[in-house]
Design a protein around this motif. Structure first.
Motif, short mmCIF file in Angstrom:
data_model
loop_
_atom_site.label_atom_id
_atom_site.label_comp_id
_atom_site.label_asym_id
_atom_site.label_seq_id
_atom_site.Cartn_x
_atom_site.Cartn_y
_atom_site.Cartn_z
N LEU A 204 0.83 -1.20 0.00
CA LEU A 204 0.00 0.00 0.00
C LEU A 204 0.86 1.25 0.00
N SER A 205 1.94 1.27 0.80
CA SER A 205 2.75 2.47 0.89
C SER A 205 3.52 2.74 -0.40
N ASN A 206 3.75 1.69 -1.20
CA ASN A 206 4.43 1.87 -2.48
C ASN A 206 3.47 2.24 -3.60
N GLU A 207 2.19 2.05 -3.39
CA GLU A 207 1.19 2.37 -4.41
C GLU A 207 0.42 3.61 -3.96
N ASN A 208 -0.09 4.32 -4.90
CA ASN A 208 -0.88 5.50 -4.57
C ASN A 208 -2.01 5.64 -5.56
N HIS A 209 -2.95 4.71 -5.49
CA HIS A 209 -4.08 4.70 -6.41
C HIS A 209 -5.12 5.72 -5.98
N ILE A 210 -5.84 6.25 -6.96
CA ILE A 210 -6.97 7.12 -6.66
C ILE A 210 -8.16 6.23 -6.38
N LEU A 211 -8.73 6.37 -5.19
CA LEU A 211 -9.85 5.53 -4.77
C LEU A 211 -11.20 6.20 -5.01
N GLY A 212 -11.22 7.49 -5.14
CA GLY A 212 -12.47 8.22 -5.31
C GLY A 212 -12.24 9.70 -5.08
N LYS A 213 -13.32 10.41 -4.77
CA LYS A 213 -13.25 11.86 -4.56
C LYS A 213 -14.02 12.25 -3.30
N VAL A 214 -13.57 13.34 -2.69
CA VAL A 214 -14.28 13.93 -1.56
C VAL A 214 -14.48 15.42 -1.80
N MET A 215 -15.57 15.94 -1.30
CA MET A 215 -15.78 17.39 -1.29
C MET A 215 -15.32 17.87 0.07
N THR A 216 -14.40 18.82 0.09
CA THR A 216 -13.89 19.32 1.37
C THR A 216 -14.51 20.68 1.68
N PHE A 217 -14.61 20.96 2.98
CA PHE A 217 -15.18 22.21 3.45
C PHE A 217 -14.60 22.54 4.81
N TYR A 218 -14.77 23.78 5.20
CA TYR A 218 -14.24 24.26 6.48
C TYR A 218 -15.36 24.42 7.50
N ILE A 219 -15.01 24.04 8.73
CA ILE A 219 -15.75 24.43 9.93
C ILE A 219 -14.67 25.06 10.80
N GLY A 220 -14.69 26.37 10.93
CA GLY A 220 -13.58 27.07 11.57
C GLY A 220 -12.36 26.90 10.68
N GLU A 221 -11.26 26.51 11.28
CA GLU A 221 -10.03 26.31 10.51
C GLU A 221 -9.79 24.85 10.15
N GLN A 222 -10.65 23.95 10.62
CA GLN A 222 -10.50 22.52 10.34
C GLN A 222 -11.15 22.18 9.00
#
Length: 166
Positions: free
Chosen positions: A20-38
């Motif tokens: 796993l650490s040697n591979e870096n496959h794209i598994l899907g997508k996420v929509m990111t957003f902020y709540i405060g600075e997180q």
């Protein structure tokens, strides 16, 4: 992307699978957003659309994090304020505050977020499981985490987030 694919990648990461650490496959997508600075994220298959803040009709006798209902294309949609759901201080809505409309098992719900960040690929090498220690993992809404340099993005479990509302 299915939850099983992510779950398998997290399990491999926890076991220290060298493959796993040697591979870096794209598994899907996420929509990111902020709540405060997180930065938080939701897997894209649960996202229907993003809309501007609009008038929310209050509903009596509901938990404080349910702000009320809105009409989206002739469909009544309950609205959850993520800040309140996470026991964070409420702040006034701004021009960047928006509602992300989510769908899960034919249930549609909107969540209020401080601001939307981006849609990002989920790479298998960036996934981390949430800590097993309950004193560390107090937020039961987190499905897994994504590391991006020094930044950790918390990917939410929509089913747990909506809880009693679905």
């Amino acid at each position: 992307m299915t939850y099983d694919v992510i779950k398998e990648a997290v399990a491999k990461q926890q076991s220290g699978d060298k493959k796993l650490s040697n591979e870096n496959h794209i598994l899907g997508k996420v929509m990111t957003f902020y709540i405060g600075e997180q930065i938080y994220g939701i897997e894209i298959q649960n996202v229907v659309e993003i809309i501007e803040m609009t008038h929310i009709t209050k509903v009596p006798h509901v938990p404080p994090y349910i702000k009320g209902m809105i009409n989206v294309r002739s469909k009544v949609v309950p609205i959850i304020d993520i800040r309140t759901r996470f026991d964070k201080e409420e702040i006034p809505y701004t021009s960047r505050t928006c509602i992300i409309i989510l769908s899960l098992d034919d249930v549609t719900v909107g969540i209020i977020v401080d601001r939307v960040a981006d849609v990002e690929d989920i790479h298998s090498g960036d996934i981390s499981a949430t800590p097993e220690n309950n004193s560390v993992n107090v937020n039961a809404f987190i499905q897994y985490m994504i590391r991006s340099g020094d930044i950790v993005k918390l990917i939410l479990d929509v089913e747990k987030l909506l809880g009693d509302e679905i």
